[in-house]
Enzyme design. Sequence first.
Site: not given
Length: 635
Positions: A294, A352
């Site tokens: 992350h 992401e």
Amino acid sequence: MASIRNQWGIFRYLSEVFTEPSPIKGQPEGSISTMISTAVLASLLAVVQALPASDMSVEVSPRYAYSQFTFPPNAAPTYAKGLPKPSTVTNYGPHYTEVSHLLGDLKTTTWGNWNPNATATATDKDDPYGQYAWSQLWENVALKNFTSTGIYSTTVDPTPVPSESLVLPPPDVFSFDDNLKFPSDFVFGVAGSAAQIEGAIAMEGRSPTIMEVLVRDSRPKDYVTNENYYLYKQDLLRLAQMGVKTYSFSIPWTRILPFVTPGTPVNKQGIDHYDDLINYCLELGIQPMVTLTHFDSPVQFLGGKVPLATDYPLNFYAGYANDTFVEAFVNYGKIVMSHFADRVGLFVTFNEPYLYAGYPLGVKNVVTAHAALYDFYHNELKGCGKVGIKFNDNFGVPKNATDPQDVAAANRFQDFQLGSFANPLFLGQDYPEAWKSTFSNETEIFFSAEELKNVSKKVDFLGIDPYTYTVVTPPEEGIAACQANTSHSLWPLCVNETQTREDGWKMGYRSESYVYTTPVEFRQYLNYLWNTFKAPVFVTEYGFPEWKETEKELGDQLFDQARSIYYRSYLDAMLKAIHEDKVEVMGSLAWSFQDNWEFGSADQLFGMQVVNTTTQERFFKKSFFDYVKFYQDRI
């Protein structure tokens, strides 16, 4: 005069008219007059029911009357509905002892803590993976204003939340549709990430990540954050007492493999920490969900030192384009999955990735590494859970949906952020044409037919973090001209992004840092994802910081009405997408379950709990109660 426009209203009006006391003095009940009135009423009601809704309008005069006013009694408090203790635990795969041979000769060890003010120096300089070598990893990144510890230095035993802290907030004056229900397998929960809540960054063997150095010179520091590394049991107990069913967290690569690459020793303290965290989740009845990275890649991929953002392209920060990245990440992922796949049924490989892999080689490495771990989990571990990936795409909508150029710009926006990853993984197709034509000189990193075969359909769900949407138009000189000019300010995306609609209105409510999408656009987005990539859509993050929240008193921070409405509106949109649009929405994870460290600062409060970073106390906000209750009322 009031207008009544429904059958029930007309029925009540007619009932009042025909059941008035008879004007004939002394006429008994059940007289011929009353029976005639009843018959007439029945006939009129039959006529009314046959009328279209648009024709039903009856003018009614309001009736006024006095009554004795008294204050209503205070309602008895109601409390959050916590999770019941589980009677069984689902098994998603083999225990580590049964699959450890898949990892080869895996060595484990432990390291101490790094203190920048320490006067003693480790003496094991001949050991390439010893305490001295580990300390040098921290020395090399030269963090400024670094304090290694907060209040705690060991795991804190949890204490139950007092009942007075679990009292539901006052009810709203509005309501949502209660008829639609969440599917029985809907994943409902909250999310957080290690870099933003754990702290303890140089403790128990963890080595540096890009998260520390990205903010080293440019932003205020708070490396301690919420000390969740030591307070995880308290945080989990608070989630269970609120009724949260799923907790999504990330494991830092450098907490498990401080020296990162295959063949280097595994940090036993890191494995033990997450083993205990997962076990405590299950003890409380919470489903654990693991993200492998992350935004916190190891700095070693960049030579151990990271320059300032002004000197280095942002999309290289994560090291995704490094030649050794795929092998190293897959090795790390195999270690985590092998240790925890028996108890964890949901894995996310990348969070992401577009933000740190904006060029083709990085994108290809992410896709390749993800597919390899998908194969390992399902084919070698024989795991029966799910492996997905989550994206940050902010849904691009054309400013004018009837203008072909605006539509083309919006499609390009989606292709760059989503299609580059999702085409190969979900559809077995090469990069979108917009991507390939922009990087036409880099054909060697395009997917061959054999490579596409190896990555196609290697994903169980499409995770999406839909924080906002973007109104898109082409550049003034056109997309083609921008695409051909690598020095253009908009290259390589080559579209304009704005927060203003064609009618002049802003897109939505302005928070501390973004303008957020409305439920209407969010529902459209769910339809776009489902119908384009043909896979279950998992809303893996969404939330926002209210305007100037840090300046409010504690009581006002807790009564976060705008955030509460936001979450319930989005959940309502998910229900409508599921039942009316036939979209498979797999789950909802609110970001975040507590205010956290937003990459260098605590000024933007995304959390559903206030965190006092001085005392490390937590306080539930209204949005948390309302988020959970909305779900519980619809299952």
